[in-house]
Design an enzyme around this catalytic site. Structure first.
Site, mmCIF file in Angstrom:
data_model
loop_
_atom_site.group_PDB
_atom_site.id
_atom_site.type_symbol
_atom_site.label_atom_id
_atom_site.label_comp_id
_atom_site.label_asym_id
_atom_site.label_seq_id
_atom_site.Cartn_x
_atom_site.Cartn_y
_atom_site.Cartn_z
ATOM 1 N N GLY A 1 20.226 12.960 51.858
ATOM 2 C CA GLY A 1 20.250 14.515 51.869
ATOM 3 C C GLY A 1 21.322 14.935 52.924
ATOM 4 N N HIS A 2 21.376 14.082 53.912
ATOM 5 C CA HIS A 2 22.096 14.570 55.053
ATOM 6 C C HIS A 2 23.092 13.264 55.270
ATOM 7 C CE1 HIS A 2 24.192 15.643 58.764
ATOM 8 N NE2 HIS A 2 23.333 16.561 59.075
ATOM 9 N N GLU B 1 28.601 25.394 64.301
ATOM 10 C CA GLU B 1 27.873 24.499 65.115
ATOM 11 C C GLU B 1 28.881 23.702 65.667
ATOM 12 O OE1 GLU B 1 24.791 22.396 62.837
ATOM 13 O OE2 GLU B 1 24.836 20.834 64.551
ATOM 14 N N HIS C 1 25.280 23.213 54.184
ATOM 15 C CA HIS C 1 25.137 22.594 55.524
ATOM 16 C C HIS C 1 26.621 22.061 55.821
ATOM 17 C CE1 HIS C 1 23.900 20.549 58.832
ATOM 18 N NE2 HIS C 1 22.792 21.164 58.926
ATOM 19 N N HIS D 1 16.285 12.206 56.722
ATOM 20 C CA HIS D 1 17.146 11.928 57.572
ATOM 21 C C HIS D 1 17.063 10.254 57.951
ATOM 22 C CE1 HIS D 1 17.684 16.165 58.562
ATOM 23 N NE2 HIS D 1 18.769 15.961 59.000
ATOM 24 N N CYS E 1 21.363 17.487 68.463
ATOM 25 C CA CYS E 1 22.383 16.617 67.639
ATOM 26 C C CYS E 1 23.954 16.940 68.571
ATOM 27 C CB CYS E 1 22.706 17.062 66.202
ATOM 28 S SG CYS E 1 22.706 18.849 66.011
ATOM 29 N N CYS E 2 24.166 18.162 68.950
ATOM 30 C CA CYS E 2 25.525 18.429 69.662
ATOM 31 C C CYS E 2 25.836 17.753 70.563
ATOM 32 C CB CYS E 2 25.527 20.014 69.594
ATOM 33 S SG CYS E 2 25.442 20.872 68.085
ATOM 34 N N CYS F 1 28.661 20.510 66.090
ATOM 35 C CA CYS F 1 28.730 19.187 65.422
ATOM 36 C C CYS F 1 29.771 19.700 64.221
ATOM 37 C CB CYS F 1 27.205 18.704 64.848
ATOM 38 S SG CYS F 1 26.386 17.986 66.259
ATOM 39 N N GLU G 1 22.294 26.742 58.309
ATOM 40 C CA GLU G 1 23.575 26.405 59.126
ATOM 41 C C GLU G 1 24.734 25.985 58.046
ATOM 42 O OE1 GLU G 1 21.104 24.023 62.410
ATOM 43 O OE2 GLU G 1 21.369 22.923 60.549
#
Lengths: 640, 640
Positions: A188-189, A328, A260, A137, A408-409, A330, A312
């Site tokens: 990756g994200h 989620e 994801h 990340h 994160c949310c 997010c 997720e």
């Protein structure tokens, strides 16, 4: 010095004055943002410690100790800065601004000499920078730093954080890319892609655009560097496959949404930015195909996406279980980001309809009415006993919680709500498209002149929207109003005269005249309660209905209907009646339920069960879990 | 020399002559047992290697190499011996008997000097005997060795294996128990308890009884030695909690069924053996409470138990999802074991009804019609796309497979079917209770005289059962016939005279007379197709029906009804019609299904969906997956 040219900014253009949204912005600004500041500083009793501000103190040498939290803990700080910056639009606050500046100074001190910033790798893994693109990340955190920097700059005109972000981007660009000597990787994200595009629009620096294009184009090329670098492959619980990262194929070859859900949304958002900026028709086609796959095959009625906790992630088409949904917060926010970019690519109500659905349901459900408790996962039905006992329900929280280990949310929803004005309009050369109906005052620039639109509405409580038009001087251009797909009849008036305007192919009606001071437009969208059915390919919802009124999905709660909500049937010919109780818009409808005591402890019977009539009360889905916690909730009800 | 006194043996008493069951016994004896022998010897192409016979060769020094397989791989060999022994009743076979003897010799050579036998610990972990009671399965394997030894002895009167088992039990008794100097442990996976009781009935050795009583009474005492020994605690995926082992409380304090379903069944079976043998009323009360919990709150309509893959376990009351069911074949077999012991404790049709339900559905579904492919998990609905994509469905196989890495089920079903005669009757002083209706010839000993009952029936194809009575000399005693709970009307005749016999409280009718040669009893149980509904506390089945005829549950298969089976609705007033096609009893019923093409790619709609009439065909549940593999299957259908 930075070269700063603004290409587009709507952040300061809109002021919200709306019963529903002003209240939310007030909650976020006065309660949530101070609360989250405390959370980031580990001052909330009973909440999992964040340590994220302390991580920066350690990384900057102001404090000693060890890193704590997820590798992407920094992003919580950045998202908080972004949310706090937006809140300054609504509530100018010297003290808050000073707090942000102080935090920016801390970030500056945590920045390494080469421009790199990431407290996890700096403090905990100093020798392992750029070794784990799947879960590390680093570029994701860089993206959130950039977004915070852009937001803070746009709101305050201060470039302190922008300078830091810019230096980091220079470093990133020096490391990664198509050019010889650079590593050919991608995050990756995803997140930095859309962030670079926001940065580019502020800086005009082509490198920012090109780096984004590079990351988009490199993704999914084979053989995959993710497979080569990865040591987790074979660890079923930690390696989720290339498609988890949307890296199973080059993005232009992707036909269905995979992996994801948040990662996918952030990627598609960045792709749409590129498609808009470069006029890339191929990319636009890919995006339309993916949009269709997500919204017509993989999206919950609430705008929730990601139907599996493990990874997720998206699963297969029409696989939308209600109780083990991930959905989620997010991911629904990401869906709004993407929808807004699609509206910039082409005007079509399908994007705005989905954006509005996500907003009023799957996004808002992620935060309590007081703004200080959160859902990460937003299922469409909850049975606390299953959540407690079943391993396959372990990702579901039957109760809003004060914070998350992976948080994160909460700051994501804070930045979304405080920037809600950015999702209302798009403009093109001779046209203003109105997507969301929210009481507000927005200043456009039409042919170099100010052109103000004031929306007055109680939408979605009722469907009447009044537009007061205030042009700096009379001007002729188009105003397009979205007619949501759920609206089969509507009326529109200009200056009290009914206009018989057909709905365009894009689902909007277009009004054109020479607009002059005191012109008004009045749109009325009848808000009828609908019984919604799902495509029968959705196994879980066959024989069921859900209640929806305008963009608002309803649910049943145990608080109003007793336990065993699945034992409620709605007769086909019953019509829901709108209630208004305690400022909550709720519905009542007549139902039946099976008598439970006739079973006398038996599990199976060949006897026809006895049904008794019951009054069924439904409340707006986004409000569930705000009263008694750990109780049942249900969106899709049996029909009889 | 062993002191051998037979207390009870029905193994050789019954000869099956039945359309349905003779065919199954034939398949098991002539196909399954030879096939499984090959599997145990790694001679089945495409099947996961068993290595279990080779493990014995290595342990006995006849071969070199390393252990392969699960720690309990030995038990597959023992269960195969048990099944092969029973098959000798039906098909005397010198060659097979010689093969068993050869295997017994191998086992003898693998037995250690102190009596210990376990190839996993002997070969792979020689210094770790008795260190992992949670997962090590040493006493579990000992139990299966004992059962095989008893079976082989009872069928052939040869005590070669019995001697080996007896020596091992002597060693076990020297190690574990209440006495000073012995370790106070109990098996993590129950099995030895019921095995010791079988051994005790053959040997009359009180030590065997007392060791069993000790294991039962020690279980669940706190603090738990399982917690002390266990290094897996905290490893969520491998430590399943004390209740997984039914060790959360002493057995007499257990009120609800917990944990691994097979472990629970084997425990309860052993407990019932003890309760019968010792007249322990407290234990009987506990068992009745547990029976009620399992069969009235935690059992699938098919007699499947264990509703969660993770931990292969029971969850909470009424939590019976159809698609992610575990319902292991072995668990339904274990339920039959327990039911039979409960019938020995007290005559009550609830036990026989459940035993029969498990037999004709959840047990038989575990083996293909050819006898060579298996299900481990027996869900009540299967959607191959979900199985392929969803992590929470990963335990479900949508296709019968040739073998398993963990191959407990295939030999378990083989030994069950070849010993089916043992589940038909119980006897008490002056009474013969008939539980199962199967064409057969059974010889009883009544007051020292032979008393033969011949059953002639096509049950469950039809419900007529004829009993020919052949007493050695006229004798007066009672014969009780089970009237299944699903049977609301029945007729019974003695020598063609209708008898108006009321149903006893236990659900049986009791016939008493002086029985003489040529007496006949004729029982007719009308086999009507029933629409079954589940208690509405079972969330998954609300608004649904299942079809059942006598003990046979039906299901829909994609082969007959096309894909998307959940989109089939059965109107309330439609009646199923019995078919007979290709020797398969199947049902037809009129249904409706939603048109799928009206959706035009949309996911949600407020329009009333269009329904079209369809013919729905159902087949016996146990036969599913025998035609096209990897297709949909469904037991519970929507009712409209």
């Amino acid at each position: 010095m930075l070269k700063v040219t603004s290409q587009r900014s709507t952040i300061n253009q809109t002021k919200i004055k709306d019963d529903f949204w002003s209240q939310w912005i007030d909650i976020i600004s006065t309660k949530t943002i101070p609360y989250q500041w405390k959370a980031l500083n580990d001052e909330i009793e009973g909440a999992p410690p964040s340590h994220s501000v302390e991580n920066f103190r350690i990384a900057s040498g102001q404090s000693s100790g060890t890193f704590h939290g997820m590798p992407f803990q920094d992003s919580d700080v950045y998202k908080w800065i972004e949310a706090a910056s937006y809140s300054l639009i609504h509530y100018p606050d010297q003290e808050l601004e000073a707090k942000i500046e102080e935090l920016i100074e801390l970030i500056r001190q945590a920045q390494q000499d080469d421009g790199y910033i990431n407290t996890y790798y700096t403090v905990a893994k100093p020798n392992e920078r750029w070794t784990d693109f799947s879960h590390g990340h680093e570029l994701y955190c860089a993206g959130h730093l950039i977004e915070a920097a852009v937001a803070y700059y746009e709101v305050t005109n201060k470039d302190t954080l922008l300078a830091i972000a810019n230096t980091f981007v220079d470093y990133i660009d020096s490391m990664f890319g198509i050019e010889d000597g650079k590593r050919k990787i991608y995050p990756g994200h995803e997140e930095i892609e859309l962030a670079l595009m926001r940065l580019y629009k502020v800086t005009g620096n082509k490198m920012h655009l090109n780096l984004c294009i590079y990351f988009i184009n490199e993704r999914g090329t084979q053989p995959s560097f993710l497979l080569e670098e990865n040591t987790l492959i074979g660890e079923r619980d930690r390696w989720f496959g290339l498609d988890y990262h949307q890296a199973h194929a080059p993005v232009r070859e992707q036909t269905t949404a995979h992996g994801h859900a948040v990662r996918a949304m952030y990627l598609y958002t960045g792709m749409a930015d590129i498609a808009k900026e470069t006029g890339d028709k191929e990319l636009k086609k890919v995006l339309k195909r993916l949009w269709n796959n997500v919204t017509n095959q993989k999206m919950y009625l609430t705008g929730g996406i990601g139907s599996q906790g493990h990874g997720e992630r998206f699963t297969t088409e029409y696989d939308l279980p209600n109780d083990v949904a991930y959905a989620e917060t997010c991911a629904s926010i990401g869906l709004m980001f993407w929808a807004m970019r699609m509206l910039e690519l082409e005007n079509d109500r399908q994007y705005a309809d989905v954006m509005e659905t996500a907003l009023y349901n799957g996004v808002l459900s992620g935060i309590s009415l007081e703004g200080t408790k959160y859902f990460y996962v937003n299922p469409l039905e909850v049975f606390p006993s299953a959540v407690e006992e079943r391993f396959d329900h372990k990702h579901v929280e039957p109760e809003r919680v004060p914070w998350f280990g992976c948080a994160c949310c909460p700051p994501n929803i804070a930045r979304l709500i405080t920037s809600i004005g950015q999702y209302m309009y798009t403009t093109s050369e001779n046209k203003i498209n109105v997507h969301l109906y929210i009481g507000s005052q927005t200043e456009f620039n039409v042919n170099g002149k100010k052109f103000e639109i004031i929306q007055k509405t109680n939408y979605p409580t009722d469907g009447k929207i009044l537009f007061d038009i205030h042009p700096e001087k009379p001007t002729t251009h188009e105003i397009s109003l979205r007619i949501p797909a759920w609206c089969e009849e509507f009326t529109v008036k200009i200056n009290n005269q009914v206009i018989h305007s057909p709905i365009n192919d894009d689902g909007y009606i277009t009004l054109s005249k020479e607009w002059t001071e005191k012109d008004t437009i009045e749109l009325e969208l009848p808000l009828l309660v609908e019984k919604i059915r799902a495509n029968p390919r959705v196994r879980e919802n066959i024989g069921k209905i859900a209640l929806k009124r305008g963009p608002v999905v309803y649910c049943l709660e145990q608080e109003d209907n007793g336990p065993h909500l699945k034992n409620i049937f709605i007769p086909r010919d019953e019509t829901p009646i709108l209630n208004s109780i305690d400022n909550i818009t709720s519905l009542e409808i007549k139902g039946v339920r099976y008598e439970e005591d006739q079973w006398e402890g038996n599990l199976y019977s060949s006897h026809e069960p006895v049904r008794k009539p019951v009054k069924v009360k439904a409340v707006a889905y986004h409000m569930w879990g705000n009263r008694s916690p750990r109780e049942e909730m249900l969106v899709w009800m049996n029909e009889i």
